[in-house]
Design an enzyme around this catalytic site. Sequence first.
Site, PDB file in Angstrom:
ATOM      1  NE  ARG A 559      37.321  43.727  39.397  1.00 60.78           N
ATOM      2  CZ  ARG A 559      37.024  45.016  39.169  1.00 60.78           C
ATOM      3  NH1 ARG A 559      36.768  45.847  40.180  1.00 60.78           N
ATOM      4  NH2 ARG A 559      36.995  45.474  37.952  1.00 60.78           N
ATOM      5  CB  VAL A 560      33.262  38.634  36.774  1.00 60.98           C
ATOM      6  CG1 VAL A 560      32.454  38.069  37.927  1.00 60.98           C
ATOM      7  CG2 VAL A 560      32.787  40.035  36.412  1.00 60.98           C
ATOM      8  CG  ASP A 561      37.344  42.757  35.846  1.00 62.70           C
ATOM      9  OD1 ASP A 561      37.840  42.203  36.847  1.00 62.70           O
ATOM     10  OD2 ASP A 561      37.045  43.962  35.808  1.00 62.70           O
ATOM     11  CG  ASP A 562      41.189  38.967  32.305  1.00 69.01           C
ATOM     12  OD1 ASP A 562      40.925  37.912  32.912  1.00 69.01           O
ATOM     13  OD2 ASP A 562      41.020  39.126  31.091  1.00 69.01           O
TER      14      ASP A 562
END
Length: 695
Positions: A559-562
């Site tokens: 994932r590149v998000d939180d």
Amino acid sequence: MQTVGRMKFGRGQCKAGQKATRSIHIPRVSSTRIVKIASAATAVQVTAREQIKSFEQYKELYEWSIRDPAGFWADFASQFHWEKKWAEDHFDYNFDVRKGPVFVNFFKGGVTNICYNALDRHVAEGHGATPCLLFEGNDPDRQKALTYAETLEEVCKLANWLKAKGVKKGDTVAIYMPMILELPIAMLACARIGAVHSVVFGGFSADSLAGRMEDAKSRVLLTCSGVMRATKSIKLKSIADKAVSLCAEQGFNVDTVLVYENDNAIAAADTPFTPGRDHWWQSEVASMPSTCPVEWVDSEHPLFLLYTSGSTGKPKGVLHTTGGYMIYSAATSKHVFGLQRGDVYWCTADCGWITGHSYLAYGPMLNGVTNIVFEGVPTHPTPARCWEVVEKYKVKQFYTAPTALRSLMRSGDEWVKACDRSSLKVLGSVGEPINPEAWRWYHEVVGDSRCPIMDTWWQTETGGHMITPLPGLWQEKPGSATLPFFGVVPAVLDEKGNELEGEAEGVLALKQPWPSTLRTVYNDHKRYEENYFGPFPGYYFSGDGCRRDADGYYWITGRVDDVINVSGHRIGTAEVESALVAHPSCAEAAVVGYDHPIKGQGIYAYVTLMEGVGHDGVGDDALKKQLVAGVRETIGAFAAPDVIHWAPGLPKTRSGKIMRRVLRKIASKEEEQLGDISTLADPSVVASLVNLRGK
Ligand code: WT7
């Protein structure tokens, strides 16, 4: 905007041309070539209704699927029962927020029912006696089996009970149950009468269940007395009762609760019961008529809601609709696992997650296979459990998560080798990146180097496999999900949204809809548009980072998000933070993921205490325990932080934004590679955090 290309856990270590595990030719399919082929109209020789035999056939079908999605999917859908056929122009969509509201339609004008196609159709075709559901209890001595005809009867009885309680087409029904046969039966019963099921994983807390029932306005709840998981008993009905009370406190009444007595775990006598509101499954459902007419619904009629975590806010109610979801779950199940009627297939996922929806309840049954429903855990009573089940039922296709493989791998090969696994033909992996070591163990030890490994990349939102190998059609590479399934057009984008060609690394987006695209976020279409279509107009944004290699293979980097992925469970860091902050001693919390040898990622929480609590911002072990317990209570045990790190100060920019990149580096003991921290308001925070590690 996003942090692009954070490499995770052994990913991206495999170079193209690395030692091939089996000697199949590696085709070169760069994305540019796919696009070129797609524009050249080719006469279609094969259809996806049949088994696909070669890479050439895949390519031909793939071209067709993206050049003419309407025709391709209509062809596949024609083998199912439609009470009314779809319109000529059944497929339309808009993925571009700048052009108006985002929407997707597949098989518009068509009328069908997924329960009819999963059960009645097989019975009508003379396959009523084929085993449909096999139950394998937590205790290896408990088992049960239902044929297709018997499953249909059970589904009809429950459907009649739901109708008798006033459940109508379009109503949402909450399901909070363990992995017993009644769980998929409950899902199918809802679908049969056009009700929308909202399954909540049995590991979620009362708070989480309450939030989901309230959001979906589910007045009816199907639950169970309890369940045994290894040697632990879990009182589901007590948790469900608490959830119903929490809803009532918010002014929302759940008025009907059906309780299955799972007496090997918790007997009726030990289960709280509120007469009037609660009903015993065994005594009321059994006496219902065993036939129930099907409610025919439009293709775009909602089928189910499934809540999933995002980077911010409350979990989102992902909505899937009937026709497209039915066709895509059937097509992917068939081709990715090579399913044929009567195969014994085992997916270890819980129906509380999307994998259990698409690859236990629906896809396999649409293909007429025999499905195993496993109540227990892979290591109970011994680490041989999975392989004993494979031997006992002669399982042909086995589908599990890397986290289970990593823990079984640790227990040693002898548990595997003691069991006969010669029935296995295809092995699948899902939920998180599979590290090459686990991939090789799965391939060489579990599959005796004979079975292809389907590393399937997809999401709750996609409803079905997006990027995946097909068995035997092309060479896999350990750690790569390889190539797109029919109808899927992946794009690798840079941070500005430019599409990158050929070998590239960036974020993964999808360019055009596939039949089981999520249609909305329940009651919040704006959030749907902003979250998935806002970041890169014209594309569905997956939230994952990805690399495409010289052979056109896709490697998901995480994932590149939180959002973090713990044992294949998706957890929003913001949700864990708000659960921590709810503790009276916690002033602020920041949560990041870190590499974990078994779980893939672990949860690492930085906690700033309230003024006057602890000494210089440092608490004691008792407080750590309370904080972790708070998260269990609020979300569920699977979201409990692995590490609490006292943080008298957090690394913030001058505008007050927490620099999570710094926190990730400190969590993974890589503080020497912090990069530029000149924008921190107080750079000395870093050294003090490093000093407090392990305190
Ligand atoms: C996220 C979706 C897919 C059903 C179960 C999880 C990660 C999933 C893979 C894979 C690398 C994977 C992604 C994705 N993920 N499968 N084969 N390789 N990563 O569904 O809870 O919606 O989570 O799981 O990060 O975005 P989910």
